[in-house]
Structure formats: structure tokens, C-alpha cells
Design a protein around this motif. Sequence first.
Motif, PDB file in Angstrom:
ATOM      1  N   MET A  75       0.836  -1.206   0.000  1.00  0.00           N
ATOM      2  CA  MET A  75       0.000   0.000   0.000  1.00  0.00           C
ATOM      3  C   MET A  75       0.873   1.260   0.000  1.00  0.00           C
ATOM      4  SD  MET A  75      -2.715   1.250   2.905  1.00  0.00           S
ATOM      5  CE  MET A  75      -1.395   1.522   4.097  1.00  0.00           C
ATOM      6  N   LEU A  76       1.933   1.247   0.814  1.00  0.00           N
ATOM      7  CA  LEU A  76       2.830   2.412   0.869  1.00  0.00           C
ATOM      8  C   LEU A  76       3.533   2.625  -0.467  1.00  0.00           C
ATOM      9  CD1 LEU A  76       4.445   1.975   4.411  1.00  0.00           C
ATOM     10  CD2 LEU A  76       2.660   3.574   3.734  1.00  0.00           C
ATOM     11  N   THR A  77       4.022   1.554  -1.073  1.00  0.00           N
ATOM     12  CA  THR A  77       4.734   1.713  -2.351  1.00  0.00           C
ATOM     13  C   THR A  77       3.774   2.125  -3.476  1.00  0.00           C
ATOM     14  OG1 THR A  77       4.519  -0.661  -2.737  1.00  0.00           O
ATOM     15  CG2 THR A  77       6.571   0.102  -1.771  1.00  0.00           C
ATOM     16  N   MET A  78       2.548   1.593  -3.442  1.00  0.00           N
ATOM     17  CA  MET A  78       1.574   1.979  -4.479  1.00  0.00           C
ATOM     18  C   MET A  78       1.247   3.468  -4.412  1.00  0.00           C
ATOM     19  SD  MET A  78      -1.046  -1.258  -4.436  1.00  0.00           S
ATOM     20  CE  MET A  78      -2.170  -0.621  -5.672  1.00  0.00           C
ATOM     21  N   SER A  79       1.330   4.031  -3.208  1.00  0.00           N
ATOM     22  CA  SER A  79       1.037   5.463  -3.063  1.00  0.00           C
ATOM     23  C   SER A  79       2.108   6.332  -3.698  1.00  0.00           C
ATOM     24  CB  SER A  79       0.889   5.828  -1.589  1.00  0.00           C
ATOM     25  OG  SER A  79       2.132   5.704  -0.916  1.00  0.00           O
ATOM     26  N   THR A  80       3.250   5.742  -4.084  1.00  0.00           N
ATOM     27  CA  THR A  80       4.333   6.523  -4.706  1.00  0.00           C
ATOM     28  C   THR A  80       4.344   6.381  -6.229  1.00  0.00           C
ATOM     29  OG1 THR A  80       5.932   4.710  -4.553  1.00  0.00           O
ATOM     30  CG2 THR A  80       5.754   6.178  -2.649  1.00  0.00           C
ATOM     31  N   TYR A  81       3.355   5.677  -6.784  1.00  0.00           N
ATOM     32  CA  TYR A  81       3.330   5.411  -8.232  1.00  0.00           C
ATOM     33  C   TYR A  81       2.289   6.271  -8.947  1.00  0.00           C
ATOM     34  CZ  TYR A  81       6.406   1.327  -8.261  1.00  0.00           C
ATOM     35  OH  TYR A  81       7.501   0.499  -8.187  1.00  0.00           O
ATOM     36  N   TYR A  82       2.504   6.465 -10.226  1.00  0.00           N
ATOM     37  CA  TYR A  82       1.473   7.022 -11.112  1.00  0.00           C
ATOM     38  C   TYR A  82       0.384   5.962 -11.272  1.00  0.00           C
ATOM     39  CZ  TYR A  82      -0.716   9.096 -15.237  1.00  0.00           C
ATOM     40  OH  TYR A  82      -1.627   9.626 -16.105  1.00  0.00           O
ATOM     41  N   ASN A  83      -0.869   6.380 -11.310  1.00  0.00           N
ATOM     42  CA  ASN A  83      -1.980   5.431 -11.233  1.00  0.00           C
ATOM     43  C   ASN A  83      -1.866   4.290 -12.239  1.00  0.00           C
ATOM     44  OD1 ASN A  83      -4.639   4.648 -10.208  1.00  0.00           O
ATOM     45  ND2 ASN A  83      -5.343   5.215 -12.250  1.00  0.00           N
ATOM     46  N   GLU A  84      -1.620   4.605 -13.518  1.00  0.00           N
ATOM     47  CA  GLU A  84      -1.601   3.565 -14.541  1.00  0.00           C
ATOM     48  C   GLU A  84      -0.406   2.618 -14.385  1.00  0.00           C
ATOM     49  OE1 GLU A  84      -2.775   6.510 -14.983  1.00  0.00           O
ATOM     50  OE2 GLU A  84      -4.773   5.948 -15.663  1.00  0.00           O
ATOM     51  N   ASP A  85       0.681   3.097 -13.723  1.00  0.00           N
ATOM     52  CA  ASP A  85       1.864   2.241 -13.547  1.00  0.00           C
ATOM     53  C   ASP A  85       1.644   1.145 -12.518  1.00  0.00           C
ATOM     54  OD1 ASP A  85       3.162   3.728 -15.406  1.00  0.00           O
ATOM     55  OD2 ASP A  85       4.217   5.007 -13.952  1.00  0.00           O
ATOM     56  N   ILE A  86       0.611   1.306 -11.675  1.00  0.00           N
ATOM     57  CA  ILE A  86       0.341   0.301 -10.646  1.00  0.00           C
ATOM     58  C   ILE A  86       0.018  -1.050 -11.276  1.00  0.00           C
ATOM     59  CG2 ILE A  86      -1.335  -0.354  -8.866  1.00  0.00           C
ATOM     60  CD1 ILE A  86      -1.513   2.528  -8.083  1.00  0.00           C
ATOM     61  N   PHE A  87      -0.628  -1.002 -12.440  1.00  0.00           N
ATOM     62  CA  PHE A  87      -1.128  -2.237 -13.049  1.00  0.00           C
ATOM     63  C   PHE A  87      -0.098  -2.917 -13.947  1.00  0.00           C
ATOM     64  CE2 PHE A  87      -4.605   0.720 -12.285  1.00  0.00           C
ATOM     65  CZ  PHE A  87      -5.401  -0.051 -11.465  1.00  0.00           C
ATOM     66  N   LYS A  88       1.127  -2.405 -13.960  1.00  0.00           N
ATOM     67  CA  LYS A  88       2.174  -3.034 -14.771  1.00  0.00           C
ATOM     68  C   LYS A  88       2.860  -4.182 -14.043  1.00  0.00           C
ATOM     69  CE  LYS A  88       3.151   1.106 -17.500  1.00  0.00           C
ATOM     70  NZ  LYS A  88       4.139   2.155 -17.839  1.00  0.00           N
ATOM     71  N   GLY A  89       2.562  -4.348 -12.783  1.00  0.00           N
ATOM     72  CA  GLY A  89       3.186  -5.409 -11.983  1.00  0.00           C
ATOM     73  C   GLY A  89       3.099  -5.057 -10.514  1.00  0.00           C
ATOM     74  N   LEU A  90       3.480  -6.003  -9.660  1.00  0.00           N
ATOM     75  CA  LEU A  90       3.426  -5.744  -8.219  1.00  0.00           C
ATOM     76  C   LEU A  90       4.482  -4.715  -7.839  1.00  0.00           C
ATOM     77  CD1 LEU A  90       2.042  -6.639  -5.595  1.00  0.00           C
ATOM     78  CD2 LEU A  90       3.894  -8.287  -5.290  1.00  0.00           C
ATOM     79  N   PRO A  91       4.076  -3.544  -7.364  1.00  0.00           N
ATOM     80  CA  PRO A  91       5.059  -2.486  -7.056  1.00  0.00           C
ATOM     81  C   PRO A  91       5.769  -2.743  -5.726  1.00  0.00           C
ATOM     82  CG  PRO A  91       2.847  -1.717  -6.590  1.00  0.00           C
ATOM     83  CD  PRO A  91       2.698  -3.103  -7.116  1.00  0.00           C
ATOM     84  N   LEU A  92       6.957  -3.304  -5.803  1.00  0.00           N
ATOM     85  CA  LEU A  92       7.707  -3.615  -4.577  1.00  0.00           C
ATOM     86  C   LEU A  92       8.699  -2.519  -4.202  1.00  0.00           C
ATOM     87  CD1 LEU A  92       8.412  -7.430  -5.038  1.00  0.00           C
ATOM     88  CD2 LEU A  92       6.717  -6.333  -3.554  1.00  0.00           C
ATOM     89  N   TRP A  93       9.065  -1.654  -5.177  1.00  0.00           N
ATOM     90  CA  TRP A  93      10.030  -0.599  -4.882  1.00  0.00           C
ATOM     91  C   TRP A  93       9.366   0.768  -5.036  1.00  0.00           C
ATOM     92  CZ3 TRP A  93      13.848  -2.814  -2.587  1.00  0.00           C
ATOM     93  CH2 TRP A  93      14.231  -4.100  -2.958  1.00  0.00           C
ATOM     94  N   PRO A  94       9.678   1.722  -4.168  1.00  0.00           N
ATOM     95  CA  PRO A  94       9.050   3.052  -4.234  1.00  0.00           C
ATOM     96  C   PRO A  94       9.371   3.769  -5.540  1.00  0.00           C
ATOM     97  CG  PRO A  94      10.174   2.724  -2.136  1.00  0.00           C
ATOM     98  CD  PRO A  94      10.575   1.581  -3.009  1.00  0.00           C
ATOM     99  N   SER A  95       8.409   4.554  -6.011  1.00  0.00           N
ATOM    100  CA  SER A  95       8.607   5.364  -7.207  1.00  0.00           C
ATOM    101  C   SER A  95       8.700   6.849  -6.802  1.00  0.00           C
ATOM    102  CB  SER A  95       7.453   5.116  -8.180  1.00  0.00           C
ATOM    103  OG  SER A  95       7.681   5.794  -9.384  1.00  0.00           O
ATOM    104  N   ASP A  96       8.507   7.751  -7.744  1.00  0.00           N
ATOM    105  CA  ASP A  96       8.720   9.176  -7.465  1.00  0.00           C
ATOM    106  C   ASP A  96       7.450  10.024  -7.679  1.00  0.00           C
ATOM    107  OD1 ASP A  96       8.524   8.812 -10.130  1.00  0.00           O
ATOM    108  OD2 ASP A  96      10.342   9.910 -10.684  1.00  0.00           O
TER     109      ASP A  96
END
Length: 267
Positions: free
Chosen positions: A23-44
Motif C-alpha cells: 500500500m505504501l509503495t503503491m502510493s508513490t506510483y502514477y496510477n496507470e503504472d500500478i497495473f504493470k506489476g506488483l510495485p515492490l520498490w518506491p517510485s517518485d
Amino acid sequence: MKALKWAFLLLITAVSLLPFYVMLTMSTYYNEDIFKGLPLWPSDYLAENLKTVFATNFFRVYANSLIVSVCAVALSVLISALAGYAVAKYRFRLKRAMNYFIIITLMVPSQVGLIGYIIQMKHMGLGNTLFPIILIWTAFPFGAFFMTQFIKDSVPSEIIECARIDGCSEPGILFRIVFPLIVPGLATLATLVFLWSWNNYLLPLVTINNAKWYTIPVFVSNLGIVHRTDYAARMAALAMATVPVLIVFLLGSKTFIKGITAGAVKG
């Protein structure tokens, strides 16, 4: 053997914390990028998601949830303690019927009386306000049942009789003798009520139509649906919404365990 036990505990802990971390890492992603795979690393993209959240009336919603939860805890704990003390330590007519009534209402799903409760609140002029989601906790059968059992096991009747012989009044016995003895039970009930009222979704959803009185769960479900469903912004709002829950649980974890286990062993 000890190392194996620790490894197992660490594995269980990691599995339990994984959804929170995602949940924390998903909050750091652009919405459409969430569905490209399980977001395990924080984005910007966290700042933009926070900007989306704070562009709404998030602080008012946060305050609404705090008001509801604090009032629910105060009312529920006080009324449940009074009802539990009466059933556990007093003799009066229809005491057994009252005890059975508490147990029966405990088994009835809350959804059964939802429509009647909403109509009642509307006739009282309290519809579309915070009062319906606060006052629902004044009739809390689990709290009354829990405090009845806790007081039966934790407050010896001899202490109450001694206090009466010494001339202590009934309110004095309750507030100066009984309440200090049942602090773990009160803290446990307060923790549970806070968590349940904070996460309550159904009742605010069907009783509140004005965004001014939204609570966190209803607010999050409506966040970012004007032009598109912004799941990343929802994750950011949810991450901030979990802070009070974590604080309450950390503060009450010791008494919570004591309260849950009290009365488990009788001898």
C-alpha cells in the motif's frame, strides 16, 4: 530449534506486513503504472498523489473520523461498563432476561436493524449528520457482554461489600473501586471500538450524503472518481488513515492482551 522458531516468526511477520508495505509503495506510483506489476520498490510520484489528496477536504474528513471515533469510544465504554457492572454485581428483577437479551442481540447481524435505525435517526432530525454513526455505539451488545464477563472475573464481590460496610456510596464504589480494577478491560474495549468505528464503512455510506460529513472510508472510496479512478491517490490517503490506528494499537497493545486473556483461565 530456536533459530527455526525465529525464522518462522519472521516469515509470518513479513507476510503480515507485505500488504501494508505494498500500500505504501503503491502510493508513490502514477496510477496507470500500478497495473504493470506488483510495485515492490518506491517510485517518485508520491508528491503528486498527496497533492491530489490535499486538494480535497481531506483534513475535515480526518477530523470527522477522529470526532466519531473518540465520541464512540467514550459513549460505548461508559455505557458498556455501567451495563456490565449492573448485570455482573447487582440483583434485580429481570436480570436474567436482560442478560439473555444482550446475548441474543449480540448474535443478530447489525445489518438487520439498519433500515429501522436510519428511519429513526431521520425522524429525530439527525439524518445526514455525524450523530447516527456516533449514537449507534451507545447500544453495543458486545461491549456490554464483554464488560459483564470481565467484571465477574476481575472484581471480587467481597470488596464491594466491604466498601458498602465502610459507608462508601454506590457511585463511589463504581468510580473509586470498580473502575481502577477493570482498566485492562476498558482499554481493550476502547481499542476495539476505536478500530471498528474508524474503519466503519457501511453505516456512514448509507446515512451521509453530504461530502462535508464524510468519514475516511467513504471519502477514500469517492476519491479521484470525477474523471478517472485514482487508485494511487487512494493508497496515499489510506496510508495516512492508518496512522491513528497504529498509534492506538501500539499504546493499547499491552492492556489489549491483558484484557483479552483476562478470565480465560478460571480457578
